[in-house]
Write a protein that holds these residues in place. Sequence first.
Motif, PDB file in Angstrom:
ATOM      1  N   LYS A 283       2.385   1.794  -3.458  1.00 56.36           N
ATOM      2  CA  LYS A 283       1.250   2.529  -4.368  1.00 56.36           C
ATOM      3  C   LYS A 283       0.925   4.103  -3.945  1.00 56.36           C
ATOM      4  O   LYS A 283       0.668   4.864  -4.866  1.00 56.36           O
ATOM      5  CB  LYS A 283       0.093   1.705  -4.120  1.00 56.36           C
ATOM      6  CG  LYS A 283      -0.180   0.444  -4.883  1.00 56.36           C
ATOM      7  CD  LYS A 283      -1.247  -0.354  -4.505  1.00 56.36           C
ATOM      8  CE  LYS A 283      -1.094  -1.612  -4.964  1.00 56.36           C
ATOM      9  NZ  LYS A 283      -2.200  -2.638  -4.323  1.00 56.36           N
ATOM     10  N   LEU A 284       1.125   4.431  -2.623  1.00 55.53           N
ATOM     11  CA  LEU A 284       0.945   6.071  -2.466  1.00 55.53           C
ATOM     12  C   LEU A 284       2.188   6.770  -2.452  1.00 55.53           C
ATOM     13  O   LEU A 284       2.213   7.809  -1.800  1.00 55.53           O
ATOM     14  CB  LEU A 284       0.371   5.880  -0.889  1.00 55.53           C
ATOM     15  CG  LEU A 284      -1.210   5.207  -0.770  1.00 55.53           C
ATOM     16  CD1 LEU A 284      -1.472   5.060   0.682  1.00 55.53           C
ATOM     17  CD2 LEU A 284      -1.824   6.393  -1.375  1.00 55.53           C
TER      18      LEU A 284
ATOM     19  N   PRO B 201      -4.222   5.361  -6.426  1.00 54.27           N
ATOM     20  CA  PRO B 201      -4.095   5.609  -5.025  1.00 54.27           C
ATOM     21  C   PRO B 201      -3.500   6.860  -4.840  1.00 54.27           C
ATOM     22  O   PRO B 201      -3.538   7.796  -3.745  1.00 54.27           O
ATOM     23  CB  PRO B 201      -3.156   4.592  -4.644  1.00 54.27           C
ATOM     24  CG  PRO B 201      -3.559   3.543  -5.715  1.00 54.27           C
ATOM     25  CD  PRO B 201      -4.158   4.083  -6.997  1.00 54.27           C
TER      26      PRO B 201
ATOM     27  N   ASP C 154       1.000  -1.390  -0.042  1.00 58.91           N
ATOM     28  CA  ASP C 154      -0.103   0.133  -0.065  1.00 58.91           C
ATOM     29  C   ASP C 154       0.918   1.346   0.103  1.00 58.91           C
ATOM     30  O   ASP C 154       0.577   2.146  -0.645  1.00 58.91           O
ATOM     31  CB  ASP C 154      -0.832   0.029   1.005  1.00 58.91           C
ATOM     32  CG  ASP C 154      -2.034  -0.955   0.967  1.00 58.91           C
ATOM     33  OD1 ASP C 154      -2.295  -1.560   0.028  1.00 58.91           O
ATOM     34  OD2 ASP C 154      -2.637  -1.177   2.197  1.00 58.91           O
TER      35      ASP C 154
ATOM     36  N   VAL D 270      -6.695   0.688   0.399  1.00 57.61           N
ATOM     37  CA  VAL D 270      -5.938   1.138  -1.044  1.00 57.61           C
ATOM     38  C   VAL D 270      -6.614   0.232  -2.052  1.00 57.61           C
ATOM     39  O   VAL D 270      -6.850   0.643  -3.144  1.00 57.61           O
ATOM     40  CB  VAL D 270      -4.792   1.188  -0.824  1.00 57.61           C
ATOM     41  CG1 VAL D 270      -3.856   1.487  -2.204  1.00 57.61           C
ATOM     42  CG2 VAL D 270      -4.087   2.115   0.006  1.00 57.61           C
TER      43      VAL D 270
ATOM     44  N   GLU E 293      -8.684   1.044  -5.535  1.00 62.24           N
ATOM     45  CA  GLU E 293      -8.200   0.866  -6.911  1.00 62.24           C
ATOM     46  C   GLU E 293      -9.346  -0.228  -7.766  1.00 62.24           C
ATOM     47  O   GLU E 293      -9.445   0.062  -8.793  1.00 62.24           O
ATOM     48  CB  GLU E 293      -7.137  -0.247  -6.856  1.00 62.24           C
ATOM     49  CG  GLU E 293      -5.584   0.468  -6.625  1.00 62.24           C
ATOM     50  CD  GLU E 293      -4.805  -0.374  -6.662  1.00 62.24           C
ATOM     51  OE1 GLU E 293      -3.579  -0.029  -7.134  1.00 62.24           O
ATOM     52  OE2 GLU E 293      -4.541  -1.254  -5.701  1.00 62.24           O
TER      53      GLU E 293
END
Length: 483
Positions: free
Chosen positions: A111-112, A300, A108, A290, A294
């Motif tokens: 992705k952020l 994200p 996560d 997250v 998606e």
Amino acid sequence: MYLYNSASRKKELFVPNSPDIVKMYTCGPTVYHFAHIGNLRSYIMEDILEKYLRYSGYNVKRVMNITDVGHLSSDADEGEDKMLKGARREHKTVMEIAAFYTDAFFDDCRKLNIKKPDVVEPATHCIEDYIRIITKLMDTGYAYFAGGNVYFDTSKLENYYVFNDFNAEDLAEGVREGVSSDPNKRNKNDFVLWFTKSKFEDQALKWDSPWGVGYPGWHIECSAISMKHLGEDLDIHCGGIDNAFPHHTNEIAQSEAYLGHKWCNWWMHVLHLNTTSGKMSKSKGEFLTVSLLEEKGYDPLAYRLFCLQSHYRKSLVFSWENLDNAQVAYNKLVTRIAALKPDDGEFDAEAAKALKEKFCAALDNDLNSSLAVTALYDVLKAKTNDATKLAVIEDFERVLSLGLLEKAAVKREALKKEAAAASGFTILSESGEADPAVEAKIQARQDAKKAKNFAEADRIRDELKAEGVELTDIPHGVKWRRI
Ligand code: AMP
Ligand code: ZN
């Protein structure tokens, strides 16, 4: 740089203990379930803090724990270990649960665009450190043994309630969450340093200790892990606001009792992300992740932008409508940046300096990320060339980390391909390879031809030849090969 300090309740000029390094500690996740996007709001803001410190020229050493033992259902040492709950829910061992959700957490974070801290330490790796600290607390009279557990005696401190002015009764009520209180405690807010007896005999992980076979309390983990990697003093300690009491209050109590001096100078707390129906919580079982964002088609990084658009010391209300707005704003930013031409003009240092000043002024003022985002919009509106704008955006992105340039580059390529397809002009490579640099030059040659600038078109052909690329004009396009 001014940062709000929860301990003094005011903004203070940030000065680290040592000019060479900022020592930063952040409470890590309890890995019994996925992180919810509320947890991740805290980690996004801590990421901004770390990156802005680095941007401002500091070296930073950041440490984070992974709570894989000792965090009971209530923060006030009552109820069952959350890890055990997770293991039972999924018919797995506690260590399998910890490994799975630790990986999921960092997935996560990736992705952020949240950077991994320099040191990540699972709580189960530091048992000797807890035992050493607790032993000293017992020897010096700050801790006592009762009913099979070791407790910290909060009455031994002059000022236990560092972060708030509430009275002891209110605070104790606030954290009990309906679980019966522990009769072994001398004072209501005494907390467990080491458990050998709890109502939950099936605790999965236990270790030998001078007080019997058992496991550490949650609070001692962060004190010990911080000291193990950062030594006896700490510049900044971060966490969500729910950590202020009892977790951080207890960390200060035991750390300063152990060290005999002040431990941490700055306490930074991120206010909660709430849903319209209240606080988001992992223990309630239903929460936003997250992956769910998606699945619903959100990027994200649009959530990251959503978080940056508000100040970390204000609670933030999540709604799908708010996230839709952030996604629209994000897409528009990407489109506007994609329209900037990298070869438009020379870098204008004066213009860049003025834009950067506004960005720094925002973040120097207690990390005002929403004004920093406004400074990003100012770049797009500025009266300067595109090369300067792109360079300034790249500079801001060292902190904001919204992935804007990467997304804009992809968009720019897609737009070019679309335009080429619309004009019926194709670029083929004999070997089938794709080389964006070569393709860009072929496209530029085509544009020059269209503009009847044949000298420029020939120059580009010669330039490519010098680079070992030969062009053949074909109907509706160009074929290229390496020679
Ligand atoms: P946990 O995994 O429960 O130990 O929490 C990880 C981090 O998320 C801690 O710093 C918490 O204070 C923080 N946190 C928990 N709930 C929220 C929320 N709704 N909004 C923002 N941060 C939160
Ligand atoms: Zn902690």
